[in-house]
Write an enzyme that holds these catalytic residues in place. Structure first.
Site, PDB file in Angstrom:
ATOM      1  N   ASP A 178      67.798  63.832  -7.393  1.00 56.96           N
ATOM      2  CA  ASP A 178      66.860  64.554  -6.533  1.00 56.96           C
ATOM      3  C   ASP A 178      66.420  63.926  -5.200  1.00 56.96           C
ATOM      4  O   ASP A 178      66.657  64.469  -4.145  1.00 56.96           O
ATOM      5  CB  ASP A 178      65.618  64.897  -7.360  1.00 56.96           C
ATOM      6  CG  ASP A 178      65.972  65.487  -8.729  1.00 56.96           C
ATOM      7  OD1 ASP A 178      67.167  65.707  -9.001  1.00 56.96           O
ATOM      8  OD2 ASP A 178      65.059  65.737  -9.515  1.00 56.96           O
ATOM      9  N   GLU A 415      63.294  56.324 -18.642  1.00 60.73           N
ATOM     10  CA  GLU A 415      64.095  57.256 -17.833  1.00 60.73           C
ATOM     11  C   GLU A 415      64.879  56.437 -16.795  1.00 60.73           C
ATOM     12  O   GLU A 415      66.054  56.667 -16.570  1.00 60.73           O
ATOM     13  CB  GLU A 415      63.130  58.230 -17.162  1.00 60.73           C
ATOM     14  CG  GLU A 415      63.778  59.369 -16.427  1.00 60.73           C
ATOM     15  CD  GLU A 415      62.740  60.267 -15.747  1.00 60.73           C
ATOM     16  OE1 GLU A 415      61.532  59.948 -15.819  1.00 60.73           O
ATOM     17  OE2 GLU A 415      63.149  61.267 -15.136  1.00 60.73           O
TER      18      GLU A 415
HETATM   19  C1  2M8 Z   1      65.029  65.077 -12.992  1.00 59.32           C
HETATM   20  O1  2M8 Z   1      64.951  66.313 -12.308  1.00 59.32           O
HETATM   21  C2  2M8 Z   1      63.950  67.310 -12.552  1.00 59.32           C
HETATM   22  C3  2M8 Z   1      64.344  68.552 -11.759  1.00 59.32           C
HETATM   23  O2  2M8 Z   1      65.556  69.035 -12.229  1.00 59.32           O
HETATM   24  C4  2M8 Z   1      62.551  66.886 -12.157  1.00 59.32           C
HETATM   25  O3  2M8 Z   1      62.363  65.840 -11.544  1.00 59.32           O
HETATM   26  O4  2M8 Z   1      61.626  67.648 -12.472  1.00 59.32           O
HETATM   27  C5  2M8 Z   1      66.387  64.445 -12.591  1.00 59.32           C
HETATM   28  O5  2M8 Z   1      66.440  63.094 -12.949  1.00 59.32           O
HETATM   29  C6  2M8 Z   1      67.534  65.216 -13.220  1.00 59.32           C
HETATM   30  O6  2M8 Z   1      68.755  64.584 -12.983  1.00 59.32           O
HETATM   31  C7  2M8 Z   1      67.325  65.365 -14.733  1.00 59.32           C
HETATM   32  O7  2M8 Z   1      68.322  66.207 -15.244  1.00 59.32           O
HETATM   33  C8  2M8 Z   1      65.943  65.926 -15.063  1.00 59.32           C
HETATM   34  C9  2M8 Z   1      65.630  65.893 -16.565  1.00 59.32           C
HETATM   35  O8  2M8 Z   1      65.878  64.606 -17.096  1.00 59.32           O
HETATM   36  O9  2M8 Z   1      64.921  65.189 -14.394  1.00 59.32           O
END
Ligand code: 2M8
Length: 450
Positions: A178, A415
């Site tokens: 992101d 994470e």
């Molecule tokens: C993160 O992205 C989401 C949006 O899709 C967020 O920040 O709300 C990113 O690290 C993405 O790669 C990942 O798939 C998601 C869920 O782990 O979180």
């Protein structure tokens, strides 16, 4: 923690995040099913239960769009509305798109990198190794093959009308990385229009807001969602109108490997020859597309901004795309390995563990605690480890796996991790972190036996 304790803890994390037929990405920050998370989760789950791993992919594919797109989020109807933004009510209008999946369940209108075919093939391989559930795994492949083929065709056509071999994205969320500096110049070119105020529940779930994207970035993320919704997720329209239109080399590299996996699946299920010819063509085009985006100065591959008509120069983990795709060019492989080992990545002497930060500490946009701007992501370590293995770089791969596992022996399953201190950041008990730990430890066991 001993390896057996890591396995037990990782299995516990996946059990606790198990919602029946799918797994939430993390306990509180991400209460829904994310597309590429689920694919990595299936890779880990396969070592616990291949049937459940197959179920993970099967559930996701139930929400595939009519044009083949696998949505980036399938929303959990039981998650409280204030738990995640933008949630199902925010995306509800995307259900008006003629391509939206039938039924009442809601999904986002974006997609994420295509790890799914890699996971599907892996489920059969694990079943074969364990000598358990092989017939079911084959049956599963027969069932998902047409859906995976449609997904890859969508990426090769609607997301690549130029036939460049590279996947186009309309939103940094589609890259999965992101707030990476990969997208900074393209994001800065986005002018935010009128939109309602919004709250950010993500900031409630972590100790320090600096670990998440900034308000400036979020305004652009949410504005781009607005643009995509207003276009009813119409790819052709977004191609003409989206203020953010970029070629993503990491997603494209994953697609090359996923196409190789799909070719194997095609073989297992006896798919028609025309399908296989088409998949081979996608693979070739993908490798060529990545070759074209090579930056000799950085010794990395660069994303491309279609709106500005220029490469997006940033030294990030995505630059290793040709290594991930498997480059036929030995000279480039050598350069990539040198860059990976250099001070710019794993050779930085201040790192807690010599594993690659998501963004090079040499990059001006590097921030060691901020999400995809610097922290180490275990799931990316997995991707690079797996790519090194398939590139014949067994020793390097084993070294990377060893350090990546050492990092996870804190038992947090963070994470992401601060690269210099090794502190776990973002959400604890992140499902895909637990999943890759399980896969690595199964690999350790297998190498001891052989
Ligand atoms: C993160 O992205 C989401 C949006 O899709 C967020 O920040 O709300 C990113 O690290 C993405 O790669 C990942 O798939 C998601 C869920 O782990 O979180």
């Amino acid at each position: 923690m001993r390896p057996e304790d890591i396995i037990a803890r990782a299995a516990e994390v996946l059990r606790e995040n198990d919602m029946g037929e799918w797994t939430r990405a993390s306990p509180t920050l991400y209460p829904h099913q994310w597309s590429w998370d689920s694919a990595f989760i299936a890779i880990g789950l396969a070592h616990l239960d291949t049937g459940r791993a197959a179920g993970e992919i099967r559930t996701l594919l139930e929400y595939q769009w009519k044009n083949g797109k696998i949505p980036h989020i399938v929303f959990n109807p039981d998650a409280p509305p204030e738990s995640y933004f933008p949630g199902p009510e925010h995306w509800a209008s995307a259900a008006d798109s003629p391509d939206a999946p039938p039924g009442s369940a809601l999904t986002s209108g974006l997609c994420q990198p295509p790890v799914h075919a890699i996971a599907a093939r892996r489920i059969l391989r694990v079943a074969e190794t364990r000598g358990e559930g092989v017939a079911e795994a084959r049956e599963f492949l027969g069932e998902v093959y047409p859906k995976l083929f449609a997904w890859h065709r969508y990426l090769a056509t609607a997301r690549d009308p130029e036939g460049s071999g590279l996947v186009t994205i309309y939103h940094p969320w589609e890259s999965g990385t992101d707030n990476s500096p990969r997208w900074t110049p393209a994001l800065e070119r986005v002018e935010v229009g009128e939109m309602p105020d919004y709250e950010r529940p993500d900031l409630e779930h972590i100790p320090d807001p600096a670990e998440r994207p900034t308000g400036y970035e979020y305004d652009r993320f949410i504005w781009l969602v607005e643009v995509i919704k207003r276009a009813r997720c119409d790819d052709a329209l977004l191609y003409r109108t989206s203020p953010f239109l970029t070629k993503d080399v990491l997603a494209s590299a994953i697609l090359v490997r996923a196409n190789e996996a799909l070719l194997d699946v095609a073989e297992v299920v006896g798919a028609p020859g025309e399908d296989r010819a088409m998949i081979r063509d996608w693979i070739e085009r993908g490798r060529q597309g990545l070759d074209d985006r090579w930056d000799p100065g950085l010794g990395l591959c660069l994303d491309y901004d279609l709106r500005a008509g220029e490469p997006l120069a940033a030294s990030t983990i995505a630059g290793f795309a040709p290594l991930i795709a498997g480059t036929g060019r030995v000279d480039r492989l050598e350069i990539l390995l040198r860059v990976l080992d250099s001070q710019a990545f794993t050779g930085n002497p201040d790192l807690r563990w010599p594993v690659p930060p998501s963004t090079s500490p040499d990059e001006p946009g590097f921030r060691p605690r901020s999400y995809w701007r610097g922290p180490v992501w275990p799931v990316m370590n997995w991707l690079l480890w797996w790519s090194l293995e398939s590139s014949g770089e067994q020793k390097r791969a084993a070294r990377l796996k060893g350090y990546a596992l050492a990092q996870l022996s804190d038992g947090c399953f963070g994470e992401y991790y601060e690269p210099f201190t090794g502190e776990a950041l973002g959400s604890d008990d992140q499902s895909w972190t637990a999943a890759v730990a399980l896969d690595w430890l199964a690999d350790e066991e297998a190498s001891k036996r052989s």
